[in-house]
Design a protein around this motif. Structure first.
Motif, mmCIF file in Angstrom:
data_model
loop_
_atom_site.group_PDB
_atom_site.id
_atom_site.type_symbol
_atom_site.label_atom_id
_atom_site.label_comp_id
_atom_site.label_asym_id
_atom_site.label_seq_id
_atom_site.Cartn_x
_atom_site.Cartn_y
_atom_site.Cartn_z
ATOM 1 N N TYR B 236 0.817 -1.232 0.000
ATOM 2 C CA TYR B 236 0.000 0.000 0.000
ATOM 3 C C TYR B 236 0.849 1.280 0.000
ATOM 4 N N ALA B 238 2.726 2.819 -2.222
ATOM 5 C CA ALA B 238 2.581 3.721 -3.376
ATOM 6 C C ALA B 238 1.339 4.587 -3.210
ATOM 7 N N GLN B 239 0.267 3.959 -2.751
ATOM 8 C CA GLN B 239 -0.993 4.679 -2.547
ATOM 9 C C GLN B 239 -0.844 5.734 -1.441
ATOM 10 N N ILE B 240 -0.173 5.346 -0.358
ATOM 11 C CA ILE B 240 0.039 6.266 0.776
ATOM 12 C C ILE B 240 0.838 7.494 0.323
ATOM 13 N N LYS B 242 0.958 8.806 -2.527
ATOM 14 C CA LYS B 242 0.133 9.684 -3.367
ATOM 15 C C LYS B 242 -0.793 10.544 -2.510
ATOM 16 N N GLU B 243 -1.297 9.981 -1.412
ATOM 17 C CA GLU B 243 -2.328 10.670 -0.630
ATOM 18 C C GLU B 243 -1.767 11.556 0.481
ATOM 19 N N GLU B 297 6.594 11.222 -2.435
ATOM 20 C CA GLU B 297 6.053 10.862 -3.747
ATOM 21 C C GLU B 297 7.173 10.788 -4.768
#
Lengths: 411, 298
Positions: B236, B238-240, B242-243, B297
């Motif tokens: 997870y 990569a998602q973190i 981004k957010e 990021e």
């Protein structure tokens, strides 16, 4: 003392030592190499007169020859150029020649037929040219009108011809010296110049050519060194005033670059002492005259190098100085004795003799030395102002070449 | 004597491009940190204080002297640029002596100061070495010595630790702290660790503007309630990134412990509010001021 530290910095730079080597090589090849034996061993000399008849006659002979061949030799900016005129301009030359000789068309044709054919090599081609002697000048023809005509002829040829009125006396007013005159010239060399006076002039003539170009290399490279070494901001934030810094660095450059010239003076003196062993030589003049003659040239070349480097770059300074050098030195390269103007930077007197010709131009010579020394100081004051502006971030120099350069061609 | 640098409503342009916007700042004796990303305007601000750049408008005074009086400013300021060198063939002591001469110090006094400063920056044994033979750290120390040679009231150092190894960096920071005892030292850097270990007062800059000024403690307090830690499974991450603005990651056996900046409590299992450090506080400061932050990021 800042001056001493700046000198030490210069002594450590490659540009300075390259300058020294080139200066010594030029001196050895041009001066020492050319004057291996004593002068005035029976060689005849020439002297310049103000005999207007002689000048008009000589110039008319040459103009006839060049008209007949339609090949006019010019030296614009000191470089050889053969000019060929179109028919209408040739007609104007013919009209002038008729006016000078006081002949009509028929008489002119007759004179034109008196030329001697001669075959000369132009490159790999043989060309037919004509030579004339004793062409008549009309009775009572005024020198003023003659110079008017010569001015127009020179303009017609694009300048740089031997008909330039300022050079007429030099080209056509020379006559061989009599034996007595040669003797007097020799005596002036021995007694008045005390030998070394003549050699001091000759040395200065040669050294002046080098000093009009070589000093720009150390001047430009050392001026650009702070920025090149990424040290400029350390220097900019110092307490020293821009005026003091630029003038001190300039003085150090002039001082250090005069050192090889000083040693060359010693070498020239030793050479004269060997050649004229046992004769009464003036030791001092071998140092005083060249210093007075050459220092303004060195000062001016260095100052110009510093200013142009501050405004543009070291490369631009060298390029500009090469152009100025060609213009100043090459333009005077066919008038080597006694032709010193009030504003001549590189004074020429390519003779150890002809003291009288040099003395005739002495006032101009003295004026020109002070004039160029003063100009140098003005130039270096301008360089100090530019330096201060760069230091305060008001000016960052102009870039001529490369990306964002003023001379970069727009895509 | 006024021992402060005051900047009021200062604007600076490069041609038509504005580089500094309405800067207001007061810098007092001791270490002052100027923190910001590359291109934030730190160097421009420092060069303006050092009279190397002209401002467009506003007022800048250094110990009561307006920056327009460049000669006086030069006498009271020592400057160490980010990108500098010295004549490579000069010996270390000669380079220092030369710059001392340019500062108008008499020869006798210069000799004493050169000895003293070489001792202070631990270069005495390298004094005969040519500048080109010095390591990066030694050159930086020589740089500080040259800035101190005329005993100025203000020292300005621009990114002094960039490219130094950890040992040299610590040594350099300690040196800065020593010299800041009786003068103003402005340290400009994008390295948070340098500020953390040397400065009490700082300003954060971005895109030519001062985003924040105060003490390091205040900046950290400002971020309080916005820094979280969470254990995230590797897939997870990569998602973190981004957010959230991720300020730190520690890889564990099956998961990664991340530190992140968030305005509200993140919707993550195990997310725990944590004490902010300076790095997190700085990132939060940028984020809170609307700057685009790429924390973590890729």
């Amino acid at each position: 003392m800042l001056f001493g530290l700046e000198c030490r910095k210069i002594f450590r730079s490659a540009a300075f030592w390259i300058y020294c080597v080139l200066s010594v090589v030029f001196f050895a090849t041009n001066y020492i190499g050319s004057y291996g034996g004593p002068l005035y061993d029976g060689v005849e000399g020439y002297k310049m007169t103000e005999d207007h008849d002689l000048v008009m006659s000589g110039a008319t002979n040459v103009l006839f020859g060049e008209y007949a061949s339609n090949k006019y030799v010019c030296y614009p900016f000191g470089f050889y150029k053969a000019v060929h005129l179109k028919e209408s301009d040739q007609k104007r030359i013919a009209d002038y020649l008729m006016e000078i000789t006081g002949t009509d068309e028929k008489g002119f044709e007759g004179l034109l037929g008196q030329g001697t054919e001669c075959h000369v090599m132009a490159g790999f081609q043989e060309q037919l040219e004509y030579m004339y002697e004793d062409m008549p000048v009309a009775e009572g023809f005024s020198y003023d009108r003659f110079t008017e005509i010569m001015t127009d002829v020179d303009n017609l040829l694009g300048g740089g011809s031997e008909y330039d009125p300022e050079k007429l006396l030099y080209y056509y007013g020379q006559v061989p010296m009599t034996e007595e005159e040669c003797q007097a010239e020799h005596e002036a060399f021995i007694k008045d110049d005390r030998i070394t006076g003549g050699f001091a002039r000759l040395f200065s003539d040669y050294a002046g050519i080098d000093l009009a170009i070589l000093p720009v290399f150390p001047a430009a490279f050392l001026t650009a060194a702070d920025r090149k070494r990424r040290m400029h901001e350390l220097v900019y934030t110092r307490n020293v005033s821009s005026c003091k810094l630029v003038f001190t660095r300039y003085a150090a450059l002039v001082f250090t670059m005069f050192i090889p010239v000083f040693f060359e003076m010693i070498a020239a003196l030793i050479q004269a002492m060997i050649q004229y062993k046992g004769q009464d030589l003036d030791m001092g003049i071998m140092f005083t005259l060249p210093t007075f003659w050459l220092l303004p040239i060195l000062m001016c070349t260095t100052a110009a190098g510093v200013l142009i480097t501050e405004i543009f770059s070291a490369v631009t300074a060298i390029f500009a100085q090469v152009v100025i050098w060609f213009l100043t030195v090459m333009m005077s390269s066919n008038m080597l004795v006694g032709q010193i103007g009030k504003f001549t930077l590189v004074c020429r007197h390519n003779s150890a003799g002809e003291r009288a010709a040099f003395l005739a131009a002495q006032d101009n010579f003295i004026f020109s030395r002070f004039f160029w020394a003063a100009v140098s100081l003005v130039i270096i004051a301008a360089a100090a102002a530019v330096y201060e502006a760069k230091r305060e971030g008001r000016f960052n120099g102009f870039k001529l070449f490369g990306e964002g350069g003023l001379l970069r061609r727009q895509a | 004597m006024d021992k402060r640098i005051t900047i009021q409503n200062m604007n600076k342009f490069y041609g038509k491009k504005q580089a500094l916007f309405d800067i207001n700042l007061t810098i007092e004796q001791g270490m002052f940190g100027l923190l910001g990303r590359n291109g934030a305007g730190k160097t421009t601000l420092m060069k303006t204080i050092a009279a190397l750049h002209k401002k467009k408008s506003g007022e800048v005074t250094v110990c009561g002297v307006p920056v327009e009086k460049a000669k006086k400013i030069r006498a009271m300021t020592g400057y160490l640029p980010q990108d500098f060198s010295m004549y490579p063939n000069m010996r270390t002591d000669e380079a220092l002596d030369y710059l001392g001469a340019l500062s108008g110090i008499p020869a006798q006094e210069r000799k004493k100061r050169v000895d003293l400063l070489l001792e202070k920056v631990n270069l005495t044994e390298h004094r005969r070495k040519k500048v080109k033979e010095l390591s990066g750290g030694m050159k930086r120390r020589l740089g500080i010595a040259q800035a101190l040679i005329h005993n100025p009231e203000v020292i300005i150092v621009d990114e002094p630790t960039a490219g130094l190894d950890p040992e040299e960096r610590i040594r350099f920071r300690n040196l800065l702290c020593e010299i800041a005892e009786d003068r103003i030292v402005i340290l400009s850097t994008h390295i948070v660790g340098d500020i953390e270990s040397t400065c009490e007062k700082i300003a954060v800059m971005d895109e030519g503007r001062i985003l924040w000024k105060g003490t390091v403690r205040e900046l950290i307090q400002n971020a309080s309630g916005h820094i979280y830690t969470a254990n995230i499974e590797k897939q997870y991450m990569a998602q973190i990134k981004k957010e959230y603005i991720v300020t730190g990651m520690v890889a564990q056996a099956d998961y990664i412990t991340v530190r992140l900046v968030s305005d509200a409590e993140p919707d993550l299992p195990n997310a725990v509010l944590t004490e902010p450090d300076l790095e997190g506080a700085y990132m939060y400061c940028l984020h809170a001021n609307g700057c685009k932050v790429k924390g973590g990021e890729e």
